[in-house]
Design a protein around this motif. Structure first.
Motif, short mmCIF file in Angstrom:
data_model
loop_
_atom_site.label_atom_id
_atom_site.label_comp_id
_atom_site.label_asym_id
_atom_site.label_seq_id
_atom_site.Cartn_x
_atom_site.Cartn_y
_atom_site.Cartn_z
N TYR A 41 -7.57 1.26 -9.00
CA TYR A 41 -8.25 0.66 -7.85
C TYR A 41 -8.91 1.75 -7.02
CZ TYR A 41 -4.12 2.09 -5.14
OH TYR A 41 -3.11 2.81 -4.55
N ILE A 43 -9.39 3.21 -3.19
CA ILE A 43 -8.75 3.19 -1.89
C ILE A 43 -9.58 4.00 -0.92
CG2 ILE A 43 -7.24 5.15 -2.43
CD1 ILE A 43 -5.09 3.68 -0.65
N TYR A 90 -0.30 6.61 -0.47
CA TYR A 90 -0.82 5.25 -0.62
C TYR A 90 -1.26 4.99 -2.06
CZ TYR A 90 -1.13 6.46 4.26
OH TYR A 90 -0.84 6.92 5.51
N LEU A 96 2.29 1.75 -1.05
CA LEU A 96 1.52 1.04 -0.03
C LEU A 96 2.40 0.01 0.68
CD1 LEU A 96 -1.35 1.21 1.01
CD2 LEU A 96 -2.00 -0.51 -0.64
N VAL A 141 -8.28 -1.42 0.04
CA VAL A 141 -8.09 -1.37 -1.41
C VAL A 141 -9.05 -2.38 -2.03
CG1 VAL A 141 -6.48 -1.87 -3.29
CG2 VAL A 141 -5.66 -0.71 -1.23
N PHE A 144 -9.73 -3.60 -7.76
CA PHE A 144 -8.46 -3.57 -8.46
C PHE A 144 -8.66 -4.04 -9.90
CE2 PHE A 144 -4.58 -5.62 -9.99
CZ PHE A 144 -3.66 -4.60 -9.79
#
Length: 148
Positions: A41, A43, A90, A96, A141, A144
């Motif tokens: 993902y 971030i 994170y 997270l 985020v 994903f």
């Protein structure tokens, strides 16, 4: 009269806290039930910090471990890079959730939007001390992707 007002305020704050906790638990269970172990993902961590030009980072996780972290500039962020430690905090959905749980109990203000499909925190706004300047943290985020 003052005691009544204080009691009402305490009840309202307790209800808000209980609601946030219940929402957190519901979404953490949703994430755990999805049983996703290998994913990637983007971030974006925004705060009063110097590394904004490197955001967003692309993070790949497999079995809870960081496989790779790459900046928007295409630079691979290695454990020897000071930015690695910041993002690592994170860099998995488990970390997270841990950061979010801590914020829900310690920060003055927390706003969170959970991913509707998998339950992970998709947008976080944490203000540790509402009256303080430069302590806010924003995390987004997106993109994903399940890899296996």
């Amino acid at each position: 009269m003052k005691k009544t007002i204080l009691l009402v305020l305490a009840l309202i704050l307790t209800a808000c806290s209980a609601s946030a906790s219940a929402e957190f638990d519901k979404n953490r269970i949703k994430w755990q039930d999805a049983n996703i172990v290998h994913y990637r993902y983007n971030i974006f961590v925004s705060c009063f910090c110097a590394f904004r030009d490197d955001m967003p980072m692309t993070v790949e996780i497999n079995n809870g471990e960081v496989v790779s972290i790459t900046s928007v500039k295409g630079n691979v962020i290695t454990p020897s890079d000071s930015l690695y430690e910041v993002v690592k905090n994170y860099a998995s959905m488990d970390t997270l959730f841990t950061q979010l749980k801590d914020a829900l109990t310690e920060a003055d203000k927390v706003e969170v939007t959970y991913d509707p499909t998998y339950g992970f925190p998709a947008i976080l706004a944490i203000d540790q001390i509402e009256q303080a300047m430069d302590d806010e943290l924003y995390i987004t985020v997106d993109n994903f992707e399940i890899l296996k």
